[in-house]
Design a protein around this motif. Structure first.
Motif, mmCIF file in Angstrom:
data_model
loop_
_atom_site.group_PDB
_atom_site.id
_atom_site.type_symbol
_atom_site.label_atom_id
_atom_site.label_comp_id
_atom_site.label_asym_id
_atom_site.label_seq_id
_atom_site.Cartn_x
_atom_site.Cartn_y
_atom_site.Cartn_z
ATOM 1 N N ARG A 11 27.980 32.398 33.465
ATOM 2 C CA ARG A 11 29.093 32.482 34.426
ATOM 3 C C ARG A 11 30.434 32.475 33.706
ATOM 4 O O ARG A 11 31.361 33.198 34.085
ATOM 5 N N LEU B 143 30.941 35.963 32.087
ATOM 6 C CA LEU B 143 31.251 36.951 33.115
ATOM 7 C C LEU B 143 32.683 36.793 33.620
ATOM 8 O O LEU B 143 33.379 37.781 33.857
ATOM 9 N N TYR B 144 33.117 35.544 33.763
ATOM 10 C CA TYR B 144 34.493 35.282 34.182
ATOM 11 C C TYR B 144 35.477 35.794 33.137
ATOM 12 O O TYR B 144 36.499 36.419 33.470
ATOM 13 N N LYS B 145 35.172 35.547 31.861
ATOM 14 C CA LYS B 145 36.048 36.005 30.779
ATOM 15 C C LYS B 145 36.120 37.529 30.742
ATOM 16 O O LYS B 145 37.194 38.108 30.525
ATOM 17 N N LEU B 146 34.972 38.179 30.936
ATOM 18 C CA LEU B 146 34.948 39.642 30.932
ATOM 19 C C LEU B 146 35.767 40.203 32.083
ATOM 20 O O LEU B 146 36.529 41.164 31.915
ATOM 21 N N LYS B 147 35.597 39.593 33.261
ATOM 22 C CA LYS B 147 36.344 40.054 34.428
ATOM 23 C C LYS B 147 37.841 39.840 34.224
ATOM 24 O O LYS B 147 38.658 40.729 34.524
ATOM 25 N N LYS B 148 38.203 38.688 33.703
ATOM 26 C CA LYS B 148 39.609 38.379 33.451
ATOM 27 C C LYS B 148 40.201 39.325 32.418
ATOM 28 O O LYS B 148 41.341 39.772 32.547
ATOM 29 N N ARG B 149 39.409 39.652 31.401
ATOM 30 C CA ARG B 149 39.882 40.548 30.344
ATOM 31 C C ARG B 149 40.082 41.961 30.878
ATOM 32 O O ARG B 149 41.040 42.651 30.519
ATOM 33 N N ASN B 150 39.192 42.417 31.758
ATOM 34 C CA ASN B 150 39.290 43.771 32.334
ATOM 35 C C ASN B 150 40.460 43.893 33.311
ATOM 36 O O ASN B 150 41.041 44.973 33.461
ATOM 37 N N LEU B 151 40.786 42.775 33.977
ATOM 38 C CA LEU B 151 41.893 42.806 34.933
ATOM 39 C C LEU B 151 43.256 42.589 34.299
ATOM 40 O O LEU B 151 44.270 42.774 34.949
ATOM 41 N N LYS B 152 43.254 42.184 33.048
ATOM 42 C CA LYS B 152 44.510 41.912 32.358
ATOM 43 C C LYS B 152 45.312 43.202 32.203
ATOM 44 O O LYS B 152 44.806 44.201 31.687
#
Length: 227
Positions: A211, A214-223
């Motif tokens: 989790r 996945l949160y880090k990946l999502k945060k990185r993609n939205l940056k």
């Protein structure tokens, strides 16, 4: 005999305590948690070295499972047992109390102490210790990077990915094989129960780590990207 056991544990415990004092002197501006994690990093390196040396045959690393412990295995167990006693005391005296950490320490100390006093099952205990320590450098590095103000950098992201990959390999791929052979061997029932328990806890931690990644990946993609 009791005095001998106390002496064998107290000597490496003193080493870890001294290492903490030295880390505080070398890093006076850093937090107590930062200094304690430096000691933990040292333990990871020494523990993996001793565990690796204690493996009799790397082509059959679980040979001797359930049997008497060898001197190298006992040495690995002694050094790590002393470290976890030190770390438990340090977390109680120097750091904010965390119930989860103290429970983890208590279970680990009981498992290592039981194997030490039993004088057997060193093969599976060392294998378990090695698998637990493999991902710990990345776990400690996460907190060290936060204090160094590198939390949201590429270094932190790469460290989290490595943490997840190594944890998955050690705890979710290799770990179940070690647990299976431990349960099948003619060893101590307590060690078998402990192995199953650690695997169940590893599954819970795996879910939490997944989790986090996945949160880090999502945060990185939205940056937002800089122009």
């Amino acid at each position: 005999m009791d005095d001998c056991i106390v002496s064998l544990i107290a000597t490496p415990w003193g080493f870890w305590s001294l290492a903490y004092v030295v880390s505080r002197l070398l890093c006076p501006r850093r937090s107590k948690d930062f200094c304690n994690r430096l000691v933990s990093m040292l333990h990871v390196a020494l523990s993996l070295l001793l565990c690796g040396i204690s493996v009799r045959d790397w082509s059959h690393p679980l040979d001797g499972i359930g049997g008497p412990s060898t001197f190298p295995q006992m040495l690995a167990l002694t050094v790590s047992l002393a470290y976890f006693i030190y770390d438990s005391i340090c977390c109680l005296v120097e750091l904010p109390f965390k119930l989860e950490d103290q429970i983890h320490h208590a279970i680990t100390i009981m498992g290592l102490a039981y194997g030490y006093l039993l004088g057997s099952c060193g093969t599976e205990l060392v294998a378990c210790l090695m698998l637990m320590e493999l991902s710990n450098p990345f776990m400690h590095a996460r907190e060290l990077l936060k204090e160094l103000n590198l939390k949201d950098t590429s270094y932190s992201f790469l460290n989290d990915v490595c943490f997840a990959l190594v944890f998955t390999f050690a705890r979710m791929i290799v770990g179940p094989f070690v647990v299976f052979f431990t349960v099948q061997a003619d060893g101590s029932p307590a060690v078998k129960v402990g192995a199953v328990g650690i695997q169940l806890v590893s599954i819970l931690w795996f879910w939490r780590i997944a989790r986090m990644v996945l949160y880090k990946l999502k945060k990185r993609n939205l940056k937002p990207k800089s122009s």
